[in-house]
Structure formats: C-alpha cells, structure tokens
Write a protein that holds these residues in place. Structure first.
Motif, short mmCIF file in Angstrom:
data_model
loop_
_atom_site.label_atom_id
_atom_site.label_comp_id
_atom_site.label_asym_id
_atom_site.label_seq_id
_atom_site.Cartn_x
_atom_site.Cartn_y
_atom_site.Cartn_z
N TYR A 42 -97.21 28.39 43.84
CA TYR A 42 -96.40 27.47 43.03
C TYR A 42 -95.90 28.16 41.77
O TYR A 42 -94.71 28.07 41.44
N ARG A 46 -92.07 28.37 42.25
CA ARG A 46 -91.56 27.07 41.76
C ARG A 46 -90.76 26.33 42.83
O ARG A 46 -89.56 26.04 42.66
N ASP A 74 -96.18 21.21 34.78
CA ASP A 74 -94.79 20.98 35.13
C ASP A 74 -94.54 19.48 35.29
O ASP A 74 -94.85 18.90 36.33
#
Length: 124
Positions: A42, A46, A74
């Motif tokens: 991740y 992203r 996030d």
C-alpha cells in the motif's frame, strides 16, 4: 480504476478476487498474504482500492490493525473489508463516516452471508 490491492491469507480468496476483478477489466492488481506485506505494498503503490480480510491474523499486524493503520495515514483510502461477521466491528470508524471502510460479508454454509452491513453497502 488504476489499481487494487487484495490482502488475504487464504490463497483461494486471493485467486477468486483476482479472477472477478480481471473479468471486470481491472488489470493492475497487487496481492499480499499477510498484513505487513499488504501495508508495504500500500505504501509503495497507493492503489485506488484495498480489499482486506478482517479476520486475517498476523504476528505483528492483523486485518483490523491494517485497516486502522491505512486509515490513520490516508484519510482518502478506499477500503473494502471482507468478513464472515454480519456487522462491522465497533472499533472501526462508524459506517457512513469519512473514514469508514465498506464491509462485505462472505457467503457461508450456515446462511446467506449478507448481513445488515452488506445490505447497506449494496444499497438494498
């Protein structure tokens, strides 16, 4: 959609999710079999969406901890949570809040596998 990360410790679930997503035309897929690897992927990539097994266990990081960690770092992360439970855990952000993941319950041999959280997520 440019990318989906699937994090699940069950190989058959990873394979099934991959197949469904590929059949839907999504080709940028990442897979992790544990939460630590999932978090690293991740951070590095992203992806647009993360699919996480809620009940995934780990020595240092499990499914719920991974959800929390991604959500804390996030605010815009899109998280889809797979669970055998019919309702989201109380320790996650409240459904409908800005940081709330979407919960989808898996089908089980004892019932339909569609709890109130799933029904709400599907708009039924």
């Amino acid at each position: 959609m440019s990318g989906v990360l699937i994090v699940d410790d069950h190989p058959i679930v990873l394979q099934g999710c991959r197949r469904i997503l590929e059949d839907a035309g999504i080709v940028d897929l990442l897979e992790a079999r544990d939460a630590v690897s999932g978090y690293e992927l991740y951070r590095d990539h992203r992806p647009d969406v993360v699919i996480i097994d809620l009940a995934m266990q780990g020595d240092t990081l499990g499914g719920l901890s991974l959800i929390r960690r991604i959500s804390e770092h996030d605010l815009h992360a899109r998280i889809l949570v797979l669970s055998m439970h019919s309702d989201p855990p109380r320790c996650c952000p409240r459904p409908g809040s800005r940081r709330s993941p979407t919960f989808i319950t898996r089908l089980s041999s004892t019932g339909t596998g569609r709890g109130s959280a799933t029904t709400a997520a599907l708009g039924e």
